[in-house]
Design a protein around this motif. Structure first.
Motif, PDB file in Angstrom:
ATOM      1  N   CYS A 110     -21.638  34.012   1.860  1.00  0.00           N
ATOM      2  CA  CYS A 110     -20.775  34.587   0.841  1.00  0.00           C
ATOM      3  C   CYS A 110     -19.385  33.981   0.978  1.00  0.00           C
ATOM      4  O   CYS A 110     -18.770  34.057   2.041  1.00  0.00           O
ATOM      5  CB  CYS A 110     -20.698  36.102   1.003  1.00  0.00           C
ATOM      6  SG  CYS A 110     -19.508  36.862  -0.114  1.00  0.00           S
ATOM      7  N   HIS A 144     -25.682  40.729  -3.637  1.00  0.00           N
ATOM      8  CA  HIS A 144     -24.493  41.045  -2.853  1.00  0.00           C
ATOM      9  C   HIS A 144     -23.227  40.703  -3.633  1.00  0.00           C
ATOM     10  O   HIS A 144     -22.296  41.498  -3.693  1.00  0.00           O
ATOM     11  CB  HIS A 144     -24.535  40.271  -1.533  1.00  0.00           C
ATOM     12  CG  HIS A 144     -23.221  40.257  -0.809  1.00  0.00           C
ATOM     13  ND1 HIS A 144     -22.829  41.276   0.024  1.00  0.00           N
ATOM     14  CD2 HIS A 144     -22.209  39.353  -0.820  1.00  0.00           C
ATOM     15  CE1 HIS A 144     -21.609  40.988   0.500  1.00  0.00           C
ATOM     16  NE2 HIS A 144     -21.214  39.833   0.004  1.00  0.00           N
ATOM     17  N   LYS A 173     -21.028  43.824  -4.384  1.00  0.00           N
ATOM     18  CA  LYS A 173     -19.846  43.983  -3.544  1.00  0.00           C
ATOM     19  C   LYS A 173     -18.584  43.388  -4.164  1.00  0.00           C
ATOM     20  O   LYS A 173     -17.488  43.863  -3.933  1.00  0.00           O
ATOM     21  CB  LYS A 173     -20.088  43.308  -2.180  1.00  0.00           C
ATOM     22  CG  LYS A 173     -21.165  43.973  -1.345  1.00  0.00           C
ATOM     23  CD  LYS A 173     -20.689  45.302  -0.777  1.00  0.00           C
ATOM     24  CE  LYS A 173     -21.530  45.747   0.395  1.00  0.00           C
ATOM     25  NZ  LYS A 173     -22.935  46.005   0.013  1.00  0.00           N
TER      26      LYS A 173
END
Length: 44
Positions: free
Chosen positions: A6, A22, A26
């Protein structure tokens, strides 16, 4: 097998689906392949 990192928080993912989930969950990223509007594209 390649690990995806990430770019925002540096977390490691074993596949693209987990990485995409994700990023969207997020960090509020949208999948560019989906033309559907969602809560992130409405400005709130």
């Amino acid at each position: 097998m390649t690990l995806t990192n990430c770019a925002v928080c540096g977390e490691h993912f074993s596949d693209d689906i987990r990485f995409l989930n994700h990023m969207m969950d997020k960090h509020g990223f949208r999948n560019p392949n989906e033309g559907k509007p969602d809560r992130n594209s409405r400005g709130y």
